[in-house]
Design a protein around this motif. Structure first.
Motif, PDB file in Angstrom:
ATOM      1  N   ASP A   1     -10.833   1.900   3.800  1.00 14.02           N
ATOM      2  CA  ASP A   1     -11.550   2.522   4.927  1.00 14.02           C
ATOM      3  C   ASP A   1     -10.530   2.833   6.020  1.00 14.02           C
ATOM      4  O   ASP A   1     -10.453   2.162   7.049  1.00 14.02           O
ATOM      5  N   SER A   2      -9.762   3.874   5.774  1.00  8.21           N
ATOM      6  CA  SER A   2      -8.617   4.191   6.636  1.00  8.21           C
ATOM      7  C   SER A   2      -9.023   4.581   8.047  1.00  8.21           C
ATOM      8  O   SER A   2      -8.280   4.380   8.986  1.00  8.21           O
ATOM      9  N   TRP A   3     -10.215   5.150   8.197  1.00  5.35           N
ATOM     10  CA  TRP A   3     -10.645   5.626   9.526  1.00  5.35           C
ATOM     11  C   TRP A   3     -11.764   4.779  10.118  1.00  5.35           C
ATOM     12  O   TRP A   3     -12.518   5.229  10.986  1.00  5.35           O
TER      13      TRP A   3
ATOM     14  N   VAL B   1       9.482  13.157 -10.898  1.00  7.42           N
ATOM     15  CA  VAL B   1       8.301  13.439 -11.735  1.00  7.42           C
ATOM     16  C   VAL B   1       7.414  14.456 -11.010  1.00  7.42           C
ATOM     17  O   VAL B   1       6.926  15.415 -11.601  1.00  7.42           O
ATOM     18  N   ARG B   2       7.243  14.251  -9.717  1.00  5.53           N
ATOM     19  CA  ARG B   2       6.392  15.099  -8.877  1.00  5.53           C
ATOM     20  C   ARG B   2       6.825  16.573  -8.942  1.00  5.53           C
ATOM     21  O   ARG B   2       6.006  17.482  -8.937  1.00  5.53           O
ATOM     22  N   ALA B   3       8.152  16.792  -9.026  1.00  3.28           N
ATOM     23  CA  ALA B   3       8.714  18.148  -9.042  1.00  3.28           C
ATOM     24  C   ALA B   3       8.303  18.922 -10.296  1.00  3.28           C
ATOM     25  O   ALA B   3       8.326  20.160 -10.304  1.00  3.28           O
TER      26      ALA B   3
ATOM     27  N   ALA C   1       0.429  -3.230  -9.862  1.00  4.81           N
ATOM     28  CA  ALA C   1       0.559  -1.772  -9.806  1.00  4.81           C
ATOM     29  C   ALA C   1      -0.743  -1.240  -9.227  1.00  4.81           C
ATOM     30  O   ALA C   1      -1.784  -1.877  -9.352  1.00  4.81           O
ATOM     31  N   ILE C   2      -0.685  -0.082  -8.551  1.00  8.95           N
ATOM     32  CA  ILE C   2      -1.924   0.583  -8.112  1.00  8.95           C
ATOM     33  C   ILE C   2      -1.934   1.957  -8.749  1.00  8.95           C
ATOM     34  O   ILE C   2      -0.904   2.643  -8.746  1.00  8.95           O
ATOM     35  N   ILE C   3      -3.060   2.326  -9.305  1.00  7.74           N
ATOM     36  CA  ILE C   3      -3.118   3.583 -10.042  1.00  7.74           C
ATOM     37  C   ILE C   3      -2.791   4.752  -9.119  1.00  7.74           C
ATOM     38  O   ILE C   3      -3.291   4.828  -8.003  1.00  7.74           O
ATOM     39  N   PHE C   4      -1.942   5.625  -9.570  1.00  4.17           N
ATOM     40  CA  PHE C   4      -1.579   6.781  -8.754  1.00  4.17           C
ATOM     41  C   PHE C   4      -2.715   7.803  -8.796  1.00  4.17           C
ATOM     42  O   PHE C   4      -3.047   8.352  -9.840  1.00  4.17           O
ATOM     43  N   SER C   5      -3.308   8.026  -7.642  1.00  3.85           N
ATOM     44  CA  SER C   5      -4.390   9.009  -7.516  1.00  3.85           C
ATOM     45  C   SER C   5      -4.567   9.288  -6.039  1.00  3.85           C
ATOM     46  O   SER C   5      -3.643   9.096  -5.259  1.00  3.85           O
ATOM     47  N   ASP C   6      -5.742   9.720  -5.621  1.00  2.01           N
ATOM     48  CA  ASP C   6      -6.020   9.871  -4.195  1.00  2.01           C
ATOM     49  C   ASP C   6      -7.494   9.564  -3.946  1.00  2.01           C
ATOM     50  O   ASP C   6      -8.316   9.693  -4.852  1.00  2.01           O
ATOM     51  N   ILE C   7      -7.817   9.208  -2.712  1.00  2.00           N
ATOM     52  CA  ILE C   7      -9.229   8.933  -2.415  1.00  2.00           C
ATOM     53  C   ILE C   7     -10.067  10.223  -2.454  1.00  2.00           C
ATOM     54  O   ILE C   7     -11.273  10.155  -2.632  1.00  2.00           O
TER      55      ILE C   7
ATOM     56  N   MET D   1       0.847  -1.186   0.000  1.00  2.00           N
ATOM     57  CA  MET D   1       0.000   0.000   0.000  1.00  2.00           C
ATOM     58  C   MET D   1       0.889   1.245   0.000  1.00  2.00           C
ATOM     59  O   MET D   1       1.901   1.270   0.691  1.00  2.00           O
ATOM     60  N   ARG D   2       0.488   2.204  -0.778  1.00  2.00           N
ATOM     61  CA  ARG D   2       1.221   3.457  -1.002  1.00  2.00           C
ATOM     62  C   ARG D   2       2.594   3.234  -1.640  1.00  2.00           C
ATOM     63  O   ARG D   2       3.532   3.990  -1.387  1.00  2.00           O
ATOM     64  N   GLN D   3       2.675   2.205  -2.494  1.00  2.09           N
ATOM     65  CA  GLN D   3       3.938   1.938  -3.173  1.00  2.09           C
ATOM     66  C   GLN D   3       4.236   2.960  -4.264  1.00  2.09           C
ATOM     67  O   GLN D   3       5.396   3.165  -4.627  1.00  2.09           O
ATOM     68  N   ALA D   4       3.155   3.587  -4.787  1.00  2.00           N
ATOM     69  CA  ALA D   4       3.334   4.559  -5.870  1.00  2.00           C
ATOM     70  C   ALA D   4       3.629   5.909  -5.228  1.00  2.00           C
ATOM     71  O   ALA D   4       2.757   6.527  -4.662  1.00  2.00           O
ATOM     72  N   GLY D   5       4.869   6.333  -5.308  1.00  2.00           N
ATOM     73  CA  GLY D   5       5.205   7.630  -4.737  1.00  2.00           C
ATOM     74  C   GLY D   5       5.865   7.508  -3.387  1.00  2.00           C
ATOM     75  O   GLY D   5       6.271   6.425  -2.962  1.00  2.00           O
ATOM     76  N   ARG D   6       5.977   8.611  -2.735  1.00  2.63           N
ATOM     77  CA  ARG D   6       6.459   8.709  -1.357  1.00  2.63           C
ATOM     78  C   ARG D   6       7.903   8.279  -1.157  1.00  2.63           C
ATOM     79  O   ARG D   6       8.721   9.078  -0.753  1.00  2.63           O
ATOM     80  N   ILE D   7       8.211   6.985  -1.373  1.00  2.53           N
ATOM     81  CA  ILE D   7       9.548   6.515  -0.992  1.00  2.53           C
ATOM     82  C   ILE D   7      10.528   6.559  -2.164  1.00  2.53           C
ATOM     83  O   ILE D   7      11.719   6.367  -1.963  1.00  2.53           O
TER      84      ILE D   7
ATOM     85  N   GLU E   1      12.636   8.462  -7.762  1.00  2.00           N
ATOM     86  CA  GLU E   1      12.137   8.542  -9.149  1.00  2.00           C
ATOM     87  C   GLU E   1      10.762   9.199  -9.184  1.00  2.00           C
ATOM     88  O   GLU E   1      10.422   9.917 -10.124  1.00  2.00           O
ATOM     89  N   TYR E   2       9.943   8.951  -8.151  1.00  2.00           N
ATOM     90  CA  TYR E   2       8.622   9.589  -8.027  1.00  2.00           C
ATOM     91  C   TYR E   2       8.800  11.080  -7.802  1.00  2.00           C
ATOM     92  O   TYR E   2       8.179  11.902  -8.463  1.00  2.00           O
ATOM     93  N   ARG E   3       9.695  11.426  -6.874  1.00  2.00           N
ATOM     94  CA  ARG E   3       9.864  12.838  -6.526  1.00  2.00           C
ATOM     95  C   ARG E   3      10.352  13.655  -7.719  1.00  2.00           C
ATOM     96  O   ARG E   3      10.020  14.826  -7.856  1.00  2.00           O
TER      97      ARG E   3
ATOM     98  N   GLY F   1       0.472  -3.643   6.670  1.00  2.00           N
ATOM     99  CA  GLY F   1      -0.809  -3.443   7.341  1.00  2.00           C
ATOM    100  C   GLY F   1      -1.366  -2.048   7.151  1.00  2.00           C
ATOM    101  O   GLY F   1      -2.493  -1.745   7.558  1.00  2.00           O
ATOM    102  N   HIS F   2      -0.571  -1.153   6.555  1.00  2.00           N
ATOM    103  CA  HIS F   2      -1.039   0.180   6.135  1.00  2.00           C
ATOM    104  C   HIS F   2       0.018   0.696   5.173  1.00  2.00           C
ATOM    105  O   HIS F   2       0.954  -0.029   4.842  1.00  2.00           O
ATOM    106  N   GLY F   3      -0.128   1.938   4.714  1.00  2.23           N
ATOM    107  CA  GLY F   3       0.781   2.430   3.681  1.00  2.23           C
ATOM    108  C   GLY F   3       2.215   2.612   4.176  1.00  2.23           C
ATOM    109  O   GLY F   3       2.469   2.819   5.360  1.00  2.23           O
TER     110      GLY F   3
END
Ligand code: CP3
Length: 338
Positions: free
Chosen positions: A205-207, A37-39, A70-76, A24-30, A33-35, A316-318
């Protein structure tokens, strides 16, 4: 068509020769290479709305980490926006809604998304599928209605979500009205993701864990169930309800294939509660701060506890943003080698 369909077979309860793994949250963050593109984007929302960039960072973890999906890069939070409630992503703070939902009129003003407003996501899915070229399946996703409700009423993240919970206690009828609008929008959105090529779906359902069992069943599970019924078992569906120990048996009754578990949940207990559903999880993302020997031991323990079949290895979470990418890769390699 797919060269590696391990995760789809595991979700459907079919036999696998190796345990599939994604994070979970494999696309981005760590990923540096993501950063990179993000820039190039002005801000997070512009990034999410750019299908070429979103597709590029969706594929990165498959190339770099060797994950089985792969998980599509987006947000909830694209759903509230599509319904008429825009948000901002404040750097190193998180989401912020200028206007929040407080009254019946606020709810009336929201519309049910047809999925059309989210064409940028379905375009990104189409492009990501092309780029993946059948190497691994692509996971689409949405937030659970309760988790989205929590942001829409609260206006931002919160430890307790007490404003959102206050709304449930003080305006139960309005709460149901809003949750139903979110659920109907999510059905249209997920159907559009399937049509664009998503091979599998996850509902976050994060919360979940801020509600007690009774409220959880009434205000969250009811609407996750509506979504599972509404999309009609075209592709495998995973329900990940963080901290919802009390609801695993109820989640097992939904028209979903896989139940996502966090690291506080016991694999054996959940196997008993989950019947014939596939389980996904559940390493503590903080475990990846440990040395390689510990990571390997923990990966082995996790797999011994879940077994090889009806299981998808994950956290167990991102992932946390400051996790060393080499440690993440080591964890993935350990599981692939087991
Ligand atoms: O695997 C992936 O990374 C896929 C893409 C993805 C993102 N968000 C990108 C993102 C996914 C699946 C999500 C889901 C999401 N978003 C959830 C559910 C999962 C979970 O972690 O519980 C939630 C609660 C959100 C809401 C959200 N988005 C918050 C609270 C934040 C800020 C804190 C953070 O996570 O960094 C975001 C921003 C966000 N979403 C980022 C990314 C890569 C970081 C922003 C950036 O790159 O500038």
């Amino acid at each position: 068509m797919l060269q590696n369909d391990l995760i789809l077979r595991a979700a459907r309860g079919e036999e696998v020769e190796r345990i599939p793994v994604w994070l979970m949250r494999q696309a981005g963050r760590i990923l540096p290479e993501y950063r990179e593109v993000r820039a190039k984007a002005k801000n997070f929302i512009e990034f999410v709305k750019n299908p070429e960039m979103a597709a590029e960072v969706t594929i990165q973890p498959v190339d770099i980490l060797g994950v089985d999906a792969a998980i599509i890069f987006s947000d909830i939070l694209v759903i509230p926006e599509a319904m008429g409630l825009p948000y901002q992503m404040i750097e190193s703070k998180g989401p912020h809604f200028e206007k929040t939902i407080q009254t019946a009129n606020d709810i009336d003003e929201l519309h049910i998304s047809s999925g059309e407003e989210l064409k940028y996501v379905t375009d990104a899915i189409t492009l990501a599928k092309k780029g993946l070229n059948g190497r691994v399946p692509l996971i689409g996703f949405c937030g659970a209605p309760w988790t989205l409700f929590a942001y829409m009423v609260e206006g931002s993240g919160s430890k307790t979500f007490s404003k959102a919970k206050k709304f449930l206690y003080t305006h139960p009828d309005l709460s149901h009205k809003l949750l139903e609008k979110i659920a109907l929008s999510s059905i249209n959105y997920l159907k559009a993701q399937i049509a664009a090529g998503a091979d599998m779906l996850q509902i976050f359902d994060s919360w979940a864990g801020v509600l007690g069992k009774e409220q959880y069943l009434e205000f969250s599970l009811k609407y996750i169930s509506m979504i599972c019924d509404g999309i009609g078992q075209q592709v495998p569906v995973t329900v990940f309800a963080k901290d919802a120990h009390f609801a695993i048996g109820d989640i097992a009754k939904l028209k979903c294939n896989t139940i996502g578990l966090d690291w506080t949940m016991d694999p054996q207990v959940c196997r008993t509660l989950a019947g014939n559903k596939t389980l996904q999880g559940n390493a503590d993302p903080c475990m990846l701060y440990a040395d390689e020997k510990t990571i390997e031991t923990e990966a082995k323990k996790m797999i011994a506890a879940f077994g090889k079949q009806r299981y998808i290895a994950n956290l167990g979470h991102g992932l946390y943003p400051d996790t060393d990418k080499n440690k993440v890769k080591y964890f993935v390699d350990c599981i692939r080698g087991l």
